[in-house]
Design a protein around this motif. Sequence first.
Motif, PDB file in Angstrom:
ATOM      1  N   ALA A 135      -8.841   7.004   0.793  1.00 28.39           N
ATOM      2  CA  ALA A 135      -7.473   6.464   0.751  1.00 28.39           C
ATOM      3  C   ALA A 135      -6.454   7.537   1.126  1.00 28.39           C
ATOM      4  O   ALA A 135      -5.570   7.303   1.954  1.00 28.39           O
ATOM      5  CB  ALA A 135      -7.180   5.909  -0.641  1.00 28.39           C
ATOM      6  N   MET A 136      -6.581   8.710   0.526  1.00 29.73           N
ATOM      7  CA  MET A 136      -5.571   9.747   0.763  1.00 29.73           C
ATOM      8  C   MET A 136      -5.559  10.196   2.225  1.00 29.73           C
ATOM      9  O   MET A 136      -4.489  10.413   2.795  1.00 29.73           O
ATOM     10  CB  MET A 136      -5.801  10.942  -0.172  1.00 29.73           C
ATOM     11  CG  MET A 136      -5.462  10.625  -1.623  1.00 29.73           C
ATOM     12  SD  MET A 136      -5.458  12.075  -2.722  1.00 29.73           S
ATOM     13  CE  MET A 136      -7.204  12.332  -2.983  1.00 29.73           C
ATOM     14  N   THR A 137      -6.742  10.328   2.834  1.00 33.10           N
ATOM     15  CA  THR A 137      -6.756  10.761   4.234  1.00 33.10           C
ATOM     16  C   THR A 137      -6.164   9.692   5.152  1.00 33.10           C
ATOM     17  O   THR A 137      -5.703   9.996   6.242  1.00 33.10           O
ATOM     18  CB  THR A 137      -8.184  11.113   4.711  1.00 33.10           C
ATOM     19  OG1 THR A 137      -9.041  10.010   4.444  1.00 33.10           O
ATOM     20  CG2 THR A 137      -8.704  12.351   4.013  1.00 33.10           C
ATOM     21  N   GLU A 138      -6.180   8.439   4.683  1.00 36.74           N
ATOM     22  CA  GLU A 138      -5.557   7.367   5.462  1.00 36.74           C
ATOM     23  C   GLU A 138      -4.066   7.238   5.146  1.00 36.74           C
ATOM     24  O   GLU A 138      -3.394   6.329   5.627  1.00 36.74           O
ATOM     25  CB  GLU A 138      -6.263   6.035   5.154  1.00 36.74           C
ATOM     26  CG  GLU A 138      -7.670   5.968   5.746  1.00 36.74           C
ATOM     27  CD  GLU A 138      -8.475   4.777   5.229  1.00 36.74           C
ATOM     28  OE1 GLU A 138      -7.967   4.047   4.345  1.00 36.74           O
ATOM     29  OE2 GLU A 138      -9.613   4.590   5.702  1.00 36.74           O
ATOM     30  N   GLY A 139      -3.571   8.088   4.278  1.00 38.97           N
ATOM     31  CA  GLY A 139      -2.152   8.047   3.941  1.00 38.97           C
ATOM     32  C   GLY A 139      -1.808   7.044   2.864  1.00 38.97           C
ATOM     33  O   GLY A 139      -0.649   6.689   2.677  1.00 38.97           O
ATOM     34  N   LYS A 140      -2.853   6.570   2.145  1.00 38.83           N
ATOM     35  CA  LYS A 140      -2.605   5.614   1.057  1.00 38.83           C
ATOM     36  C   LYS A 140      -2.661   6.341  -0.275  1.00 38.83           C
ATOM     37  O   LYS A 140      -3.306   7.383  -0.386  1.00 38.83           O
ATOM     38  CB  LYS A 140      -3.684   4.532   1.073  1.00 38.83           C
ATOM     39  CG  LYS A 140      -3.688   3.683   2.313  1.00 38.83           C
ATOM     40  CD  LYS A 140      -4.881   2.751   2.282  1.00 38.83           C
ATOM     41  CE  LYS A 140      -5.052   2.044   3.618  1.00 38.83           C
ATOM     42  NZ  LYS A 140      -6.441   1.596   3.803  1.00 38.83           N
ATOM     43  N   PRO A 141      -2.021   5.758  -1.298  1.00 43.54           N
ATOM     44  CA  PRO A 141      -2.109   6.389  -2.612  1.00 43.54           C
ATOM     45  C   PRO A 141      -3.518   6.242  -3.192  1.00 43.54           C
ATOM     46  O   PRO A 141      -4.315   5.426  -2.724  1.00 43.54           O
ATOM     47  CB  PRO A 141      -1.086   5.626  -3.452  1.00 43.54           C
ATOM     48  CG  PRO A 141      -0.827   4.361  -2.733  1.00 43.54           C
ATOM     49  CD  PRO A 141      -1.156   4.572  -1.293  1.00 43.54           C
ATOM     50  N   VAL A 142      -3.795   7.014  -4.213  1.00 42.75           N
ATOM     51  CA  VAL A 142      -5.048   6.910  -4.949  1.00 42.75           C
ATOM     52  C   VAL A 142      -5.204   5.464  -5.430  1.00 42.75           C
ATOM     53  O   VAL A 142      -4.246   4.871  -5.918  1.00 42.75           O
ATOM     54  CB  VAL A 142      -4.989   7.877  -6.160  1.00 42.75           C
ATOM     55  CG1 VAL A 142      -6.084   7.570  -7.162  1.00 42.75           C
ATOM     56  CG2 VAL A 142      -5.077   9.312  -5.676  1.00 42.75           C
ATOM     57  N   PRO A 143      -6.405   4.866  -5.254  1.00 39.88           N
ATOM     58  CA  PRO A 143      -6.575   3.466  -5.647  1.00 39.88           C
ATOM     59  C   PRO A 143      -6.208   3.237  -7.119  1.00 39.88           C
ATOM     60  O   PRO A 143      -6.496   4.067  -7.963  1.00 39.88           O
ATOM     61  CB  PRO A 143      -8.075   3.218  -5.426  1.00 39.88           C
ATOM     62  CG  PRO A 143      -8.487   4.238  -4.417  1.00 39.88           C
ATOM     63  CD  PRO A 143      -7.624   5.430  -4.669  1.00 39.88           C
ATOM     64  N   GLY A 144      -5.594   2.087  -7.375  1.00 37.45           N
ATOM     65  CA  GLY A 144      -5.202   1.760  -8.742  1.00 37.45           C
ATOM     66  C   GLY A 144      -3.765   1.298  -8.790  1.00 37.45           C
ATOM     67  O   GLY A 144      -3.085   1.245  -7.760  1.00 37.45           O
ATOM     68  N   ASP A 145      -3.295   0.974  -9.990  1.00 37.63           N
ATOM     69  CA  ASP A 145      -1.946   0.458 -10.155  1.00 37.63           C
ATOM     70  C   ASP A 145      -0.935   1.574 -10.301  1.00 37.63           C
ATOM     71  O   ASP A 145      -1.154   2.530 -11.031  1.00 37.63           O
ATOM     72  CB  ASP A 145      -1.889  -0.440 -11.400  1.00 37.63           C
ATOM     73  CG  ASP A 145      -2.164  -1.883 -11.038  1.00 37.63           C
ATOM     74  OD1 ASP A 145      -1.480  -2.393 -10.129  1.00 37.63           O
ATOM     75  OD2 ASP A 145      -3.068  -2.490 -11.642  1.00 37.63           O
ATOM     76  N   ASN A 146       0.160   1.420  -9.617  1.00 42.09           N
ATOM     77  CA  ASN A 146       1.214   2.420  -9.715  1.00 42.09           C
ATOM     78  C   ASN A 146       2.496   1.847 -10.292  1.00 42.09           C
ATOM     79  O   ASN A 146       3.518   2.509 -10.302  1.00 42.09           O
ATOM     80  CB  ASN A 146       1.499   3.009  -8.326  1.00 42.09           C
ATOM     81  CG  ASN A 146       0.406   3.945  -7.896  1.00 42.09           C
ATOM     82  OD1 ASN A 146       0.090   4.899  -8.600  1.00 42.09           O
ATOM     83  ND2 ASN A 146      -0.222   3.653  -6.773  1.00 42.09           N
TER      84      ASN A 146
END
Lengths: 417, 381
Positions: free
Chosen positions: A96-107
């Motif tokens: 996820a992080m390398t794709e520019g997404k946040p760490v999986p889960g609820d924010n």
Amino acid sequence: MVDRVRTSRRGLLGLGTAAVAGTAAATLSACDSKGSPRSAPAATVAFHGSRQAGIVTAQQDRLAFAAYDLTVSGSPAENRDALRELLKTWTAAARAMTEGKPVPGDNDIGAAPPADTGEAFGTPPANLTITIGFGPSLFDKRFGLADKRPAALADLPHFARDNLDATRSGGDIAIQACSDDPMVAFHAIRNLARLGRGTVVMRWSQLGFGRAASTSDKQETPRNLFGFKDGTRNIHGDPKQLDNWVWVGKETDQKWMRNGSYLVARRIQMRIEAWDRDFLTDQQNVFGRHKYTGAPLSGGNEFDAPNFHARAADGSAAIPPTSHMALAAHENNGGVRILRRAYNYTDGVIASSGELDAGLFFLCYQRDPRTQFVALQHKLSRSDALNEYIQHVGSGLYACPPGVTSDSGYWGEDLLA
Amino acid sequence: MRRTLTAAAVPAGLLAVGLLATGCQQSGKADPKGANRVSVTLTDDGCRPSPAKVGAGPVTFTITNKDSAKVREAELLRNGVIVGEKENLTPGLSGTFSLNLKAGKYQMYCPNAKTEKTDFTVTGTAADSTQDPAVRKALSAATTGYHDYVVSEVDLLLPATKKFTDAVRAGDVAKAKTLYAAARYHYETIEPVAESFGDLDPDVDARANDVTDPKSWTGFHRIEKALWQDRSLAGMATVANKLDADLLRLKALVAKQKYQPAQLANGATELLNEVASSKITGEEDRYSHTDLTDFEANVTGGRKAFDLLKPALDKTDPALASKVDEAYDGVFAALKPHAGTYSGTTFVDYSTVGEAQRRTLTQKVDALAEPLSQVAAKVTG
């Protein structure tokens, strides 16, 4: 006069506000209707692949490196399960992080801490790569993995002049996070530590503020903190050389390491103050190169092959045999090469001396450390003219498994199969 | 005294998401589950919330400044007190804040507008529809149980402290030293509650560096310094008297105190943060080195709160419940090697605990606090 000053300051303030507003608006407009960050064009490195990213990838500007220890205390089977869970969680987060997404889960649950720590929100990944390696200690009794330890992962020997700090050495698992944005790289090792809380603790970490090697012929050769170009003769993406010197092939005694590589990390402290007092000719003799152009002392341009037989006017070797380049050159080491991926670091001031705590965080990848780094370092540690100005103070050796090829795959899957 | 933590800041209700408002919402949900949404547009004329009336429960306000140069913020007021706000919205910007609102009359307030205040109404009672009645019952038992626990701890705290302050008033340094840690113990078990009563905690538990004027420093640590560093109790009778009086004040306050489930969970996490930030560092009892007793009291008080929540958590997230349980065991196990008999405690002198051992203690506490921090959201419906 007073009026003019006041006017211009007001003008500045006005400008400042406008600039701030502009930035904020840009941030907002970069969000799509669902509010997720729209990825900036390109600047990502694929996470999936038969080989891990972050090794031959064109070297990014910044490094955040961390070594972790597992704190498990169950039976080997239970501990292996805990390790597998950790690696699955980490792989998903790294993907996820390398794709520019946040760490999986609820924010956005008000009553819960956000899944992602947030400091990289709204920031593109800037070529983030996250690379994992397993230290020799992972193959002790705790996990029942002793028979999976590759012969090439033999503990590094003691080298002459080593002054290693155990608290900056070793570790069960290493993570190398590289990005062109330092915040993004740090965010990666921090979030992995958090996700592993209860299973791993961070043993030590190192930030690198600027690359001190190039791994591609499209990159300019950067300089180390001694002011010299570093990485001129590195492996620059030539597939044949990479297969010869970097990627583990069929020769391995451990099938799970095929398409992997071995990472050696050395924290090399520089005696900056002493170096800065050394006269230019000596500095150049220590490296075997011209300081500014990077050309070998035997003549030519930066990328011209050095001539180790060339003589200076007084009859001595143009490139001194104890120079760093002469000792490390593949011509003088039976053709042996390594892929260097070093970073410059500074950690403030050494409390006991008041001198700069700075140097080179040396990272190198290879097919077999025993015949590559170890052989080279034995030679360098005995004779290198550079030894007067450096000291190896931290060390790590890690087996980096092959890459993850699918969404359901995870780091070390074959090791734990 | 450590972090000032008001009771009002703990409940799930008052969680402004101001930080997220400046960037992108990451998972596409702009607000807590099932929250009502209210939009407010700032203009030179005012800030009319739309809708003007919502049901009680979680509400997320989105404030947008389209083009007003003079109206840049909106505040939600209840009886004239700010309960939520979004500031510094220059034209073109928007931001959000989320609140858990009870029924009642509120006002949306935007300074500098032509009409600064507009009424906003919250009706009914908070919808608990998502919560299983069995969970609700278990949580209600948990909060009542925690109230009783706090009351019983304070009931132990007062006589233990009286023995200590009697020795101080009698000028008996040796005796007072052996009673110091035992007296504090029952304060440390309920620390987050004690900290919620304004200046009470600073009066009782401030360390030397917490006060601006050394002359006004009172409480346990003032006497600790007298005992271990000054080795003289001169002038301490007054401090002892005030300590007794402050704890009487605490007794009256906790008798009336009511708790929400999230407060129990957050309080338990808070206790671990206390352990990590001041006990393991040795800052808490810097003269007496009795930090490990405080450490144990903090963890014990937190575990009590967690144990009370566990029947409900077992229903909403059993995996998390057992993870936290195991991690609590891990922390107590990490304390075991430091058992001893020092200054009336069952632990060793903390100054003999080395850096590597302190590091291990911190790591065990962090390993517990991380899953524990997930509990509040699982017990707030």
